[in-house]
Write a protein that holds these residues in place. Structure first.
Motif, PDB file in Angstrom:
ATOM      1  N   TYR A  84      30.967  36.335  38.950  1.00 15.71           N
ATOM      2  CA  TYR A  84      30.704  37.329  39.983  1.00 15.71           C
ATOM      3  C   TYR A  84      31.973  37.658  40.746  1.00 15.71           C
ATOM      4  O   TYR A  84      32.745  36.773  41.090  1.00 15.71           O
ATOM      5  CB  TYR A  84      29.639  36.811  40.951  1.00 15.71           C
ATOM      6  N   PRO A  85      32.197  38.936  41.066  1.00 18.14           N
ATOM      7  CA  PRO A  85      33.408  39.315  41.819  1.00 18.14           C
ATOM      8  C   PRO A  85      33.305  38.891  43.275  1.00 18.14           C
ATOM      9  O   PRO A  85      32.215  38.722  43.817  1.00 18.14           O
ATOM     10  CB  PRO A  85      33.425  40.841  41.688  1.00 18.14           C
ATOM     11  N   SER A  86      34.470  38.748  43.890  1.00 11.14           N
ATOM     12  CA  SER A  86      34.501  38.391  45.305  1.00 11.14           C
ATOM     13  C   SER A  86      34.112  39.620  46.141  1.00 11.14           C
ATOM     14  O   SER A  86      34.622  40.716  45.918  1.00 11.14           O
ATOM     15  CB  SER A  86      35.882  37.907  45.705  1.00 11.14           C
ATOM     16  N   LEU A  87      33.241  39.433  47.104  1.00 11.48           N
ATOM     17  CA  LEU A  87      32.795  40.534  47.938  1.00 11.48           C
ATOM     18  C   LEU A  87      33.629  40.679  49.204  1.00 11.48           C
ATOM     19  O   LEU A  87      33.672  41.755  49.792  1.00 11.48           O
ATOM     20  CB  LEU A  87      31.336  40.349  48.311  1.00 11.48           C
ATOM     21  N   LEU A  88      34.264  39.596  49.638  1.00 13.91           N
ATOM     22  CA  LEU A  88      34.956  39.625  50.914  1.00 13.91           C
ATOM     23  C   LEU A  88      36.445  39.847  50.778  1.00 13.91           C
ATOM     24  O   LEU A  88      37.160  39.840  51.784  1.00 13.91           O
ATOM     25  CB  LEU A  88      34.671  38.330  51.686  1.00 13.91           C
ATOM     26  N   ASP A  89      36.953  40.028  49.570  1.00 17.31           N
ATOM     27  CA  ASP A  89      38.388  40.294  49.398  1.00 17.31           C
ATOM     28  C   ASP A  89      38.701  41.707  49.862  1.00 17.31           C
ATOM     29  O   ASP A  89      37.965  42.646  49.619  1.00 17.31           O
ATOM     30  CB  ASP A  89      38.811  40.138  47.953  1.00 17.31           C
ATOM     31  N   VAL A  90      39.822  41.851  50.522  1.00 14.14           N
ATOM     32  CA  VAL A  90      40.203  43.164  51.047  1.00 14.14           C
ATOM     33  C   VAL A  90      41.076  43.883  50.062  1.00 14.14           C
ATOM     34  O   VAL A  90      41.807  43.409  49.312  1.00 14.14           O
ATOM     35  CB  VAL A  90      40.953  42.997  52.398  1.00 14.14           C
TER      36      VAL A  90
END
Length: 90
Positions: A84-90
């Protein structure tokens, strides 16, 4: 039927440990131990780098045993984490 009776007669089965415990090989998850041993054998036997192959096996097995002591299903958790991809990365 009263609430003091712990179970219904005829609905009790023994649960074997092999159904609830993970498969470990030398304290490490079986798939990780096999992969680690194969890579170390390729380095040690195939490339004839005996000491680096042994060091790779020892380090890999020690890390796998450490991870299995923390969580026996750490490889499944890591695989799901990578999926799953990171959701909180900017």
């Amino acid at each position: 039927m009263s609430h003091s009776e712990p179970h219904l007669p005829g609905f009790e089965l023994p649960l074997h440990c092999s159904l609830s415990e993970p498969l470990l090989l030398g304290g490490a998850p079986r798939s990780v131990a096999i992969l680690n041993g194969t890579v170390a054998a390729v380095v040690g036997l195939g490339l004839q780098l005996w000491l680096p192959g042994l060091a790779l096996w020892l380090a890999g097995h020690a890390l796998a045993v450490w991870g299995a002591r923390l969580d026996p299903q750490f490889m499944q958790v890591f695989a799901r984490h990578i999926k799953y991809p990171s959701l909180l990365d900017v």
